[in-house]
Design an enzyme around this catalytic site. Sequence first.
Site, PDB file in Angstrom:
ATOM      1  N   ALA A  34      59.098 -14.501  89.011  1.00  0.00           N
ATOM      2  CA  ALA A  34      57.636 -14.439  88.956  1.00  0.00           C
ATOM      3  C   ALA A  34      57.013 -15.371  87.929  1.00  0.00           C
ATOM      4  O   ALA A  34      55.843 -15.207  87.572  1.00  0.00           O
ATOM      5  CB  ALA A  34      57.204 -13.000  88.680  1.00  0.00           C
ATOM      6  N   ASN A  63      62.364  -7.907  84.617  1.00  0.00           N
ATOM      7  CA  ASN A  63      63.107  -9.006  85.224  1.00  0.00           C
ATOM      8  C   ASN A  63      62.726 -10.361  84.641  1.00  0.00           C
ATOM      9  O   ASN A  63      63.586 -11.219  84.417  1.00  0.00           O
ATOM     10  CB  ASN A  63      62.918  -9.019  86.740  1.00  0.00           C
ATOM     11  CG  ASN A  63      63.817  -8.011  87.439  1.00  0.00           C
ATOM     12  OD1 ASN A  63      64.837  -7.600  86.919  1.00  0.00           O
ATOM     13  ND2 ASN A  63      63.424  -7.606  88.627  1.00  0.00           N
ATOM     14  N   HIS A 123      51.597 -13.034  83.284  1.00  0.00           N
ATOM     15  CA  HIS A 123      52.691 -13.347  82.371  1.00  0.00           C
ATOM     16  C   HIS A 123      52.298 -14.562  81.540  1.00  0.00           C
ATOM     17  O   HIS A 123      51.949 -15.616  82.083  1.00  0.00           O
ATOM     18  CB  HIS A 123      53.977 -13.661  83.147  1.00  0.00           C
ATOM     19  CG  HIS A 123      54.479 -12.533  83.986  1.00  0.00           C
ATOM     20  ND1 HIS A 123      54.905 -11.338  83.445  1.00  0.00           N
ATOM     21  CD2 HIS A 123      54.616 -12.422  85.329  1.00  0.00           C
ATOM     22  CE1 HIS A 123      55.295 -10.538  84.427  1.00  0.00           C
ATOM     23  NE2 HIS A 123      55.123 -11.165  85.575  1.00  0.00           N
TER      24      HIS A 123
END
Length: 252
Positions: free
Chosen positions: A119, A175, A203
């Site tokens: 991601a 993750n 993020h």
Amino acid sequence: MLRIGLLGCGNIGHIIAQHAEGFTIPAVFDNVPARAEEIAAICHGKAYTDVEAFLTADVDLIVEAASVGAARAHAKAILLNNRDLVIMSVGALTDPAFKEELMETARAHKKKIYIPSGAIFGLDNLKIGQISPITKLLLKTTKSPASLGLTATSRKRIFSGKAHECIKAYPKNVNVSVAMSLAAGQDTDVELWVDPAVDKNVHELFIEGSFGETYIKVTNLPSPDNPATSYLAALSILSLLRNLDSPLVIGT
């Protein structure tokens, strides 16, 4: 053409099956047989009801797209059966002993373990940390309270610590930080925030070292069919699979 075995037939499994190009998927398995049958119909493969039989299916590589538990339970057996392995549930590798065991098994059998970028962007260049020290490696993730099963009326930090500690409290949300740690060769600092004003996962990567410094911000749209899955994470594994056989390797 590369033959893929799909371990896990959830949302990411669907995306892989629907966009299979440059590879085939002759074998699929899921603990819920109906899911496996659905994916098998899409990719014209065989749905296995016995995981041991699936692990010995005639494929070149098995993609784990199920869970941390599935990765821990079956990764070594996949390598022992002389299959390459893609691990989506990279949180399984926070256990140093388990990671080392998998690496030793892969070396002994001349197999590869692949970790997709997932991601975020910039994961490939984090590998410079294994050559030249990175002095700051911080991931700041912001999510909606609902996505974590929480309630909050304002933005607040709910975790600050190392990636290997975060998995204990939030096993489904590490993750990205674990992938960063594996790439850089050092444990990532993690801040996890909730904010009722956001409806997407955000993020932010802060990296400093002898090379200079960088800041990356990724705002993830959810998968069209499952809001719990990052669409970028699903696309990253498709990119990996489509390029495994390419004679041209791009990125470090």
